[in-house]
Motif scaffolding. Structure first.
Motif, PDB file in Angstrom:
ATOM      1  N   ALA A   1      39.410  43.990  33.839  1.00 27.42           N
ATOM      2  CA  ALA A   1      39.968  42.696  34.061  1.00 27.42           C
ATOM      3  C   ALA A   1      41.308  42.791  32.976  1.00 27.42           C
ATOM      4  CB  ALA A   1      39.390  41.595  34.844  1.00 27.42           C
ATOM      5  N   ARG A   2      40.442  42.156  31.776  1.00 28.66           N
ATOM      6  CA  ARG A   2      41.411  42.115  31.061  1.00 28.66           C
ATOM      7  C   ARG A   2      42.716  43.129  30.151  1.00 28.66           C
ATOM      8  NH1 ARG A   2      41.029  38.126  32.197  1.00 28.66           N
ATOM      9  NH2 ARG A   2      39.468  36.365  31.194  1.00 28.66           N
ATOM     10  N   SER A   3      41.578  44.342  30.838  1.00 26.57           N
ATOM     11  CA  SER A   3      42.507  45.637  30.495  1.00 26.57           C
ATOM     12  C   SER A   3      44.054  45.713  30.895  1.00 26.57           C
ATOM     13  CB  SER A   3      42.020  47.001  29.948  1.00 26.57           C
ATOM     14  OG  SER A   3      40.978  46.960  31.386  1.00 26.57           O
ATOM     15  N   GLN A   4      43.164  45.650  32.028  1.00 29.41           N
ATOM     16  CA  GLN A   4      44.516  45.957  33.613  1.00 29.41           C
ATOM     17  C   GLN A   4      45.667  44.674  33.808  1.00 29.41           C
ATOM     18  OE1 GLN A   4      44.943  48.663  34.626  1.00 29.41           O
ATOM     19  NE2 GLN A   4      43.525  49.525  33.834  1.00 29.41           N
ATOM     20  N   GLY A   5      45.243  43.916  32.859  1.00 26.72           N
ATOM     21  CA  GLY A   5      46.098  41.571  33.227  1.00 26.72           C
ATOM     22  C   GLY A   5      45.714  41.212  33.964  1.00 26.72           C
ATOM     23  N   GLY A   6      44.047  41.810  34.647  1.00 25.89           N
ATOM     24  CA  GLY A   6      43.968  40.881  36.055  1.00 25.89           C
ATOM     25  C   GLY A   6      42.760  39.367  35.825  1.00 25.89           C
ATOM     26  N   LYS A   7      41.925  39.084  36.617  1.00 26.66           N
ATOM     27  CA  LYS A   7      41.096  38.059  36.663  1.00 26.66           C
ATOM     28  C   LYS A   7      39.911  38.567  36.183  1.00 26.66           C
ATOM     29  CE  LYS A   7      44.840  34.927  38.977  1.00 26.66           C
ATOM     30  NZ  LYS A   7      44.657  34.642  40.179  1.00 26.66           N
TER      31      LYS A   7
ATOM     32  N   VAL B   1      40.936  41.889  40.368  1.00 27.02           N
ATOM     33  CA  VAL B   1      39.933  40.787  39.845  1.00 27.02           C
ATOM     34  C   VAL B   1      38.726  41.330  39.727  1.00 27.02           C
ATOM     35  CG1 VAL B   1      39.874  38.932  41.355  1.00 27.02           C
ATOM     36  CG2 VAL B   1      41.942  39.530  41.207  1.00 27.02           C
ATOM     37  N   THR B   2      37.902  40.870  38.874  1.00 21.90           N
ATOM     38  CA  THR B   2      36.094  41.668  38.642  1.00 21.90           C
ATOM     39  C   THR B   2      35.787  40.019  38.497  1.00 21.90           C
ATOM     40  OG1 THR B   2      36.907  41.381  36.378  1.00 21.90           O
ATOM     41  CG2 THR B   2      37.098  43.158  37.349  1.00 21.90           C
ATOM     42  N   ARG B   3      34.369  40.491  38.867  1.00 20.38           N
ATOM     43  CA  ARG B   3      33.249  38.714  38.572  1.00 20.38           C
ATOM     44  C   ARG B   3      31.935  39.710  37.925  1.00 20.38           C
ATOM     45  NH1 ARG B   3      28.926  40.578  41.408  1.00 20.38           N
ATOM     46  NH2 ARG B   3      29.088  41.664  43.543  1.00 20.38           N
ATOM     47  N   PHE B   4      31.559  38.189  37.148  1.00 19.06           N
ATOM     48  CA  PHE B   4      30.094  38.754  37.229  1.00 19.06           C
ATOM     49  C   PHE B   4      29.891  37.694  37.675  1.00 19.06           C
ATOM     50  CE2 PHE B   4      27.015  37.562  33.738  1.00 19.06           C
ATOM     51  CZ  PHE B   4      25.912  38.306  34.346  1.00 19.06           C
ATOM     52  N   ALA B   5      28.217  37.664  38.640  1.00 20.83           N
ATOM     53  CA  ALA B   5      27.396  36.985  39.204  1.00 20.83           C
ATOM     54  C   ALA B   5      26.060  37.082  38.811  1.00 20.83           C
ATOM     55  CB  ALA B   5      28.189  37.420  41.103  1.00 20.83           C
TER      56      ALA B   5
ATOM     57  N   ALA C   1      36.858  46.206  52.022  1.00 18.56           N
ATOM     58  CA  ALA C   1      35.795  45.621  50.412  1.00 18.56           C
ATOM     59  C   ALA C   1      36.637  46.190  49.776  1.00 18.56           C
ATOM     60  CB  ALA C   1      34.690  47.358  50.953  1.00 18.56           C
ATOM     61  N   PRO C   2      35.492  45.561  48.425  1.00 12.88           N
ATOM     62  CA  PRO C   2      36.042  45.964  47.108  1.00 12.88           C
ATOM     63  C   PRO C   2      36.401  47.201  46.632  1.00 12.88           C
ATOM     64  CG  PRO C   2      34.861  44.869  46.911  1.00 12.88           C
ATOM     65  CD  PRO C   2      35.016  44.235  48.426  1.00 12.88           C
TER      66      PRO C   2
ATOM     67  N   SER D   1      34.870  37.794  48.900  1.00 17.63           N
ATOM     68  CA  SER D   1      35.783  38.059  49.519  1.00 17.63           C
ATOM     69  C   SER D   1      36.622  37.021  49.246  1.00 17.63           C
ATOM     70  CB  SER D   1      35.653  38.244  51.627  1.00 17.63           C
ATOM     71  OG  SER D   1      36.359  37.855  52.073  1.00 17.63           O
ATOM     72  N   ASP D   2      36.067  35.387  49.941  1.00 19.92           N
ATOM     73  CA  ASP D   2      36.288  34.574  49.369  1.00 19.92           C
ATOM     74  C   ASP D   2      37.271  34.020  47.972  1.00 19.92           C
ATOM     75  OD1 ASP D   2      35.955  33.816  52.192  1.00 19.92           O
ATOM     76  OD2 ASP D   2      35.058  32.097  50.881  1.00 19.92           O
ATOM     77  N   MET D   3      36.342  34.728  46.820  1.00 19.62           N
ATOM     78  CA  MET D   3      37.582  34.871  45.710  1.00 19.62           C
ATOM     79  C   MET D   3      38.436  35.773  45.134  1.00 19.62           C
ATOM     80  SD  MET D   3      33.329  33.617  43.634  1.00 19.62           S
ATOM     81  CE  MET D   3      33.688  33.798  42.079  1.00 19.62           C
ATOM     82  N   GLY D   4      38.404  37.393  46.134  1.00 21.55           N
ATOM     83  CA  GLY D   4      39.725  37.724  46.114  1.00 21.55           C
ATOM     84  C   GLY D   4      39.747  39.028  44.968  1.00 21.55           C
ATOM     85  N   VAL D   5      37.760  39.181  44.881  1.00 25.39           N
ATOM     86  CA  VAL D   5      37.450  40.168  44.227  1.00 25.39           C
ATOM     87  C   VAL D   5      38.046  41.433  44.464  1.00 25.39           C
ATOM     88  CG1 VAL D   5      35.688  41.508  43.184  1.00 25.39           C
ATOM     89  CG2 VAL D   5      35.753  38.549  43.230  1.00 25.39           C
TER      90      VAL D   5
END
Length: 464
Positions: A31-37, A5-9, A220-221, A189-193
Motif C-alpha cells: 500500500a505505502r509503495s503505491q500511495g494507497g491505503k 487498498v490492502t488489509r491485514f486481518a 474480487a480483489p 468488499s465493503d472496505m474496498g480492498v
C-alpha cells in the motif's frame, strides 16, 4: 489505475507471531509503495478463543513495528448483520439455498465418496429442494458444478481449481452465524480492498471466496499468497525455534527497525541489499520480488541486523530504551548521565539490548555488591599484582582529572616505569574494578566508572 487498498486481518486467538507480522509488513509495504491505503480488521468471530488481551497484543505488535493503518479499526464481530444481509441477498438471487442435512449425514456422504474413490464432499441433495428456514438448517452456496475457478496469484502465478473438486460450502451456520469465508468476502468488499496478500495456508480458501464474490455479483480483489516461514530444521516455525511473538523479541532487546528490516527481507529481495530504512523499504518494495519458496528464519541474521541498528542509534535513544531491560533483569536502573557515559563503549559490541545490560551492569551496581569471577580472582589477583594495584591506586587518586586521555596516559606511564607488559598490568586492574576479565578498553572503563567508584573498588579488591 485506481487506488490500491490492502488489509491485514488477524484473528485475536493469540499474539502477533512472526509469520503474521511479515504478512502485515508486505501488505503495508504494498500500500505505502503505491500511495494507497492499508487497513486493519480484527477477525474476532471465534468467540470462544478470541480475547481482548490477544487483540491488545496484536495492536501493540503492530505499533512496535510502526505499521500504522489508515481509517478506523474494524471488528468483524460487529458486522454480523451485514454478513447475514449478504446471505439473504444470495438466497433471494438463487445463488444460495437452505440445507437440512445434519453433520452426521454429511460425514456419511464423505465416507461413501472416499470408499468409491471420489472427492469426499457434500453431495448437494438439498440443492434443488427449495427448502426454507427451519431448526438446525444451514445456508449453502450454490456453487458451479463444472468448469474451473481461476485467478492469477500475485506471487505464485496462475492457479486453477476444477469446480467439481469443491462442494457447496456453508455460508450461514444453524445458529445463524456467518462462516469465515462468507464474512471475509463481505468485509473485504465493503472496505474496498483491492489487493489481498496473505499466507499460503489460505490458498485453498481463495477459489471458494472467488465463487462467493461471483454469487454476490461483485468483483474480487487480486490475491497473492506468500510462502511459509520455516525454522532452521526446515519445519514450520514454532515455539521450539525460539520466541515467535514479535513482542517477545522486543523483550529480548531487539529493536523494531531491525525486526522490520529482517522480516521484510525474509522472502523479498532488492538486489543484494540487506539493510533498509523504512523509507528505502517503501521506495524499493515490489510484488515481483517476493519469493515463491519458503524462507528460513535465521536468528543469527536478525542479531547481526540488530547489532547494526544499535550502533546506528543515538546514545540518547538507547538511554530511553535500556532502563526497562535493567528492571526486567532486577538490576538497579542507572542514572541517565551515568548510562550516557557507558553507552558509546557498548554500542559497537552489543547484539541485543539485554546483552548490553548484562555486560554493562558492573558499571552501575553498588561497589560492595560487585560480584567477582572467582577463577579470575585466583588467576590475576596474585600477591605481586596486589602490590601493583596499590601503586596504581595512589597514581589514579592523584590525577588532576579522570578523563579518558588522562587515565590512558597515566596507565601508559605506569607500564613504562614498571617494566611489565600492559597485559600483566591490565588484567588484574580490570578484574579489580569490573569483577571479570571482559570490559571495554581499560582507560574507557575507568573513566566511565569515575574516580570515586574506581578507587572504592580497588580498595575492596585489595582486601579480597
Amino acid at each position: 489505475m485506481s487506488e490500491i487498498v490492502t488489509r491485514f486481518a488477524p484473528s485475536p486467538t493469540g499474539y502477533l507471531h512472526v509469520g503474521g507480522a511479515r504478512t502485515a509488513i508486505f501488505s503495508w509495504l504494498l500500500a505505502r509503495s503505491q500511495g494507497g491505503k492499508f487497513l486493519l480488521r480484527i477477525e474476532d468471530t471465534d468467540r470462544e478463543r478470541s480475547t481482548p488481551e490477544a487483540t491488545r497484543a496484536i495492536l501493540d505488535g503492530m505499533a512496535w513495528l510502526g505499521l500504522e493503518h489508515d481509517g478506523e479499526l474494524v471488528y468483524q464481530s460487529e458486522r454480523g448483520h451485514i454478513h447475514n444481509a449478504a446471505v439473504d441477498a444470495m438466497l433471494e438471487a438463487g445463488t444460495a439455498y437452505w440445507c437440512e442435512c445434519t453433520p452426521e449425514e454429511v460425514e456419511a456422504m464423505r465416507e461413501k465418496a472416499r470408499a468409491e474413490g471420489r472427492k469426499p464432499k457434500y453431495d448437494g441433495r438439498c440443492r434443488e429442494r427449495g427448502l426454507g428456514p427451519g431448526p438446525g438448517r444451514v445456508v449453502r452456496l450454490k456453487a458451479p458444478l463444472d468448469g474451473v475457478t481461476s485467478y492469477d496469484d500475485m506471487v505464485k502465478g496462475p492457479i486453477s481449481v476444477a469446480n467439481e473438486e469443491m462442494d457447496d460450502l456453508i455460508l450461514r451456520r444453524s445458529d445463524g452465524s456467518p462462516t469465515y469465508n462468507l464474512a471475509v468476502v463481505v468485509d473485504d468488499s465493503d472496505m474496498g480492498v483491492t489487493h489481498v496478500l496473505r499466507g499460503e495456508d489460505h490458498i485453498s480458501n481463495t477459489p471458494r471466496q472467488i465463487q462467493i464474490y461471483r454469487a454476490l455479483g461483485i468483483s474480487a480483489p487480486r490475491f497473492g499468497h506468500v510462502p511459509m516461514i520455516l525454522g532452521p530444521d526446515k519445519k514450520k516455525l514454532s515455539k521450539r525455534h525460539g520466541a515467535t511473538s514479535v513482542v517477545e523479541y522486543d523483550a529480548q532487546g531487539i529493536l523494531p527497525e531491525a525486526m522490520l528490516n529482517y522480516l521484510a527481507r525474509l522472502g523479498w529481495s532488492h538486489g543484494d541489499q540487506e539493510i533498509f530504512s523504512r523509507e528505502e523499504l517503501i521506495r524499493c518494495f515490489s510484488i515481483e520480488n517476493l519469493g515463491t519458496s519458503a524462507a528460513v528464519f535465521d536468528m543469527d541474521k536478525l542479531l547481526w541486523l540488530n547489532s547494526h541498528y544499535i550502533k546506528e542509534s543515538s546514545p540518547e535513544r538507547l538511554a530511553d530504551l535500556l532502563p526497562r531491560h535493567f528492571e526486567a533483569l532486577s538490576l538497579p536502573v542507572p542514572e541517565r548521565e551515568a548510562l550516557l557515559r557507558v553507552i558509546p563503549h557498548y554500542q559497537p559490541r552489543a547484539k541485543t539490548l539485554v546483552e548490553f545490560v548484562r555486560n554493562s551492569a558492573f558499571f552501575f551496581v553498588a561497589d560492595d555488591a560487585l560480584i567477582y569471577d572467582q577463577a579470575a580472582v585466583a588467576k590475576f589477583l596474585t600477591p605481586e599484582a596486589r602490590e601493583r594495584l596499590a601503586q596504581m591506586r595512589g597514581m589514579l587518586a592523584a590525577l588532576p582529572d579522570f578523563g579518558e586521555e588522562t587515565v590512558e596516559r597515566a596507565l601508559g606511564e605506569y607500564v613504562a616505569s614498571s617494566g611489565a607488559s600492559f597485559k600483566v598490568i591490565a588484567q588484574p586492574l580490570r578484574v579489580a574494578v569490573t569483577g571479570s576479565t571482559q570490559s571495554p578498553g581499560l582507560h574507557q572503563t575507568l573513566a566511565a566508572l569515575g574516580r570515586e567508584k574506581t578507587l572504592a573498588r580497588l580498595d575492596r579488591a585489595l582486601k579480597l
